[in-house]
Design an enzyme around this catalytic site. Structure first.
Site, mmCIF file in Angstrom:
data_model
loop_
_atom_site.group_PDB
_atom_site.id
_atom_site.type_symbol
_atom_site.label_atom_id
_atom_site.label_comp_id
_atom_site.label_asym_id
_atom_site.label_seq_id
_atom_site.Cartn_x
_atom_site.Cartn_y
_atom_site.Cartn_z
ATOM 1 N N LYS A 1 -1.842 -2.638 7.962
ATOM 2 C CA LYS A 1 -2.944 -2.170 8.788
ATOM 3 C C LYS A 1 -2.890 -2.796 10.173
ATOM 4 O O LYS A 1 -2.539 -3.958 10.329
ATOM 5 C CB LYS A 1 -4.277 -2.525 8.116
ATOM 6 C CG LYS A 1 -4.542 -1.738 6.836
ATOM 7 C CD LYS A 1 -5.914 -2.045 6.281
ATOM 8 C CE LYS A 1 -6.210 -1.199 5.050
ATOM 9 N NZ LYS A 1 -7.567 -1.462 4.506
ATOM 10 N N TYR B 1 -10.330 -8.694 -4.189
ATOM 11 C CA TYR B 1 -9.359 -7.707 -4.614
ATOM 12 C C TYR B 1 -8.716 -8.033 -5.946
ATOM 13 O O TYR B 1 -8.191 -7.158 -6.626
ATOM 14 C CB TYR B 1 -8.280 -7.613 -3.528
ATOM 15 C CG TYR B 1 -7.385 -6.424 -3.623
ATOM 16 C CD1 TYR B 1 -6.149 -6.502 -4.249
ATOM 17 C CD2 TYR B 1 -7.770 -5.206 -3.074
ATOM 18 C CE1 TYR B 1 -5.323 -5.413 -4.330
ATOM 19 C CE2 TYR B 1 -6.935 -4.109 -3.149
ATOM 20 C CZ TYR B 1 -5.716 -4.218 -3.774
ATOM 21 O OH TYR B 1 -4.902 -3.124 -3.849
ATOM 22 N N ARG C 1 0.840 -1.189 0.000
ATOM 23 C CA ARG C 1 0.000 0.000 0.000
ATOM 24 C C ARG C 1 0.884 1.250 0.000
ATOM 25 O O ARG C 1 2.053 1.196 0.388
ATOM 26 C CB ARG C 1 -0.911 0.021 1.233
ATOM 27 C CG ARG C 1 -1.802 -1.207 1.372
ATOM 28 C CD ARG C 1 -2.569 -1.158 2.683
ATOM 29 N NE ARG C 1 -3.463 -2.314 2.842
ATOM 30 C CZ ARG C 1 -3.136 -3.451 3.424
ATOM 31 N NH1 ARG C 1 -1.903 -3.610 3.912
ATOM 32 N NH2 ARG C 1 -3.993 -4.446 3.532
ATOM 33 N N HIS D 1 -2.959 2.354 -5.507
ATOM 34 C CA HIS D 1 -3.786 1.158 -5.308
ATOM 35 C C HIS D 1 -3.904 0.355 -6.598
ATOM 36 O O HIS D 1 -3.997 -0.880 -6.569
ATOM 37 C CB HIS D 1 -5.164 1.583 -4.819
ATOM 38 C CG HIS D 1 -5.823 0.577 -3.929
ATOM 39 N ND1 HIS D 1 -5.310 0.218 -2.701
ATOM 40 C CD2 HIS D 1 -6.956 -0.159 -4.079
ATOM 41 C CE1 HIS D 1 -6.094 -0.676 -2.138
ATOM 42 N NE2 HIS D 1 -7.093 -0.934 -2.954
ATOM 43 N N ARG E 1 -0.991 -1.914 -6.849
ATOM 44 C CA ARG E 1 -1.152 -3.043 -5.918
ATOM 45 C C ARG E 1 -2.078 -4.085 -6.543
ATOM 46 O O ARG E 1 -1.812 -5.290 -6.480
ATOM 47 C CB ARG E 1 -1.729 -2.518 -4.602
ATOM 48 C CG ARG E 1 -2.076 -3.576 -3.549
ATOM 49 C CD ARG E 1 -2.442 -2.857 -2.257
ATOM 50 N NE ARG E 1 -3.139 -3.698 -1.304
ATOM 51 C CZ ARG E 1 -2.549 -4.511 -0.418
ATOM 52 N NH1 ARG E 1 -1.232 -4.615 -0.415
ATOM 53 N NH2 ARG E 1 -3.256 -5.213 0.442
ATOM 54 N N HIS F 1 -3.421 -9.585 3.559
ATOM 55 C CA HIS F 1 -4.848 -9.711 3.851
ATOM 56 C C HIS F 1 -5.075 -10.715 4.970
ATOM 57 O O HIS F 1 -4.513 -11.808 4.944
ATOM 58 C CB HIS F 1 -5.615 -10.165 2.605
ATOM 59 C CG HIS F 1 -5.755 -9.095 1.576
ATOM 60 N ND1 HIS F 1 -6.008 -9.357 0.247
ATOM 61 C CD2 HIS F 1 -5.676 -7.748 1.675
ATOM 62 C CE1 HIS F 1 -6.076 -8.224 -0.428
ATOM 63 N NE2 HIS F 1 -5.880 -7.240 0.416
#
Length: 317
Positions: free
Chosen positions: A190, A298, A166, A263, A266, A289
């Site tokens: 994250k 995704y 990211r 993005h 990615r 993820h």
């Protein structure tokens, strides 16, 4: 005929909520502290939830949290649509409100939770665009030696595509997080979760050139020795907005779709891996993820790859 502003837009133009709604503001701030300290959400996620809660508090006005019904919340979501927010922003607002009401229940502030009945949008319908391998080659070679910081920009673009990280993860990579001899680097995703991602020879060559020719000069401009790999012209860490603007600039230079973003790279990274036959769970690990379902949403496999698999393995192909 001029478009009639929604209640949400009128309230936003009117400025901050009145003093009588200070209690709601306090609860919203305590909710954000809870997400930060107890749930350990990433700073960017906290910031996004903060914007969503300010929007919700503005809409609520002097109303009481205990008196909100599912009909009221439906009206709120409807006004988000009328305000022409992007589907992704509306979906995140829904998640923020649902999480907020769960928190209110835990704290005993409300007895019932009408937000449980709100349904999020089907985000799988909004798959971002993917660059072809030819477009990727054009894009990665778009920085020119006439550009002031071309060594940094080449390395940055190479890392974006080589790792699938990211934008925030690329900006936070530190020099000590890299092991170029072992061909991997460590990034923080994250929720502060760290993962190790492999990196290819072209990206390694670009990073090496940048570190040898430019990074030291940029670091000298900072009052404190910077740890981050990618630095701005002032010697500070490059931030997400600067990275986003650079991606847009170089995409425009080579005539690629102006809607491209970090993005998109990615997503292209994951799609090209799957099209080449990579295992979905390995792609999940590289993307960071938590759920395999997120990876399935995704990424999508090129139709040519599906046809080849069908032709190779189906008995009646």
């Amino acid at each position: 005929m001029a478009k009639r502003p929604t209640k949400l837009e009128l309230l936003q133009k009117a400025g901050p909520p009145p003093k009588s709604n200070r209690a709601t503001e306090t609860v919203c701030n305590e909710f954000l502290d809870y997400l930060r300290s107890e749930c350990h959400l990433a700073a960017n996620t906290i910031a996004a939830y903060g914007r969503d809660m300010r929007r919700f508090a503005t809409w609520l006005g002097t109303g009481s949290l205990n008196q909100i019904s599912i009909s009221d919340l439906s009206s709120y979501i409807g006004e988000l649509h009328e305000a022409e927010l992007a589907p992704a922003s509306i979906a995140r607002n829904v998640v923020a409100v649902r999480t907020f009401f769960k928190y209110l229940q835990l704290e005993g502030i409300v007895q019932s939770n009408p937000a449980e009945l709100i349904v999020t949008q089907k985000m799988w319908q909004r798959i971002p665009g993917v660059l072809s391998t030819r477009q990727v080659d054009m894009f990665l070679s778009s920085p020119r030696k006439a550009d002031v910081y071309w060594q940094r920009d080449v390395a940055m673009l190479e890392v974006l595509y080589a790792t699938g990280c990211r934008a925030s993860e690329v900006c936070s990579i530190r020099v000590r997080d890299m092991s170029l001899s072992e061909k991997f680097l460590k990034c923080e995703g994250k929720g502060g979760k760290q993962r190790v991602v492999p990196i290819g020879s072209q990206a390694i060559a670009a990073i090496t050139r940048y570190c040898e020719e430019l990074r030291g000069k940029l670091a000298e401009k900072s009052p404190h020795p910077p740890e981050e790999l990618f630095l701005s012209r002032s010697g500070r860490a490059l931030d997400r907005i600067q990275l986003w603007r650079l991606v847009k600039f170089y995409a425009k230079r080579v005539g690629i779709d102006p809607s491209i973003s970090p993005h998109s790279l990615r997503h292209s990274f994951a799609t090209h891996l799957l099209a080449g036959g990579a295992d979905l769970r390995l792609v999940q690990e590289m993307l960071g993820h938590a759920s395999i379902q997120t990876t399935q949403i995704y990424t999508h496999v090129e139709h040519s790859r599906l046809k080849k698999v069908h032709q190779a393995f189906h008995p009646r192909a």
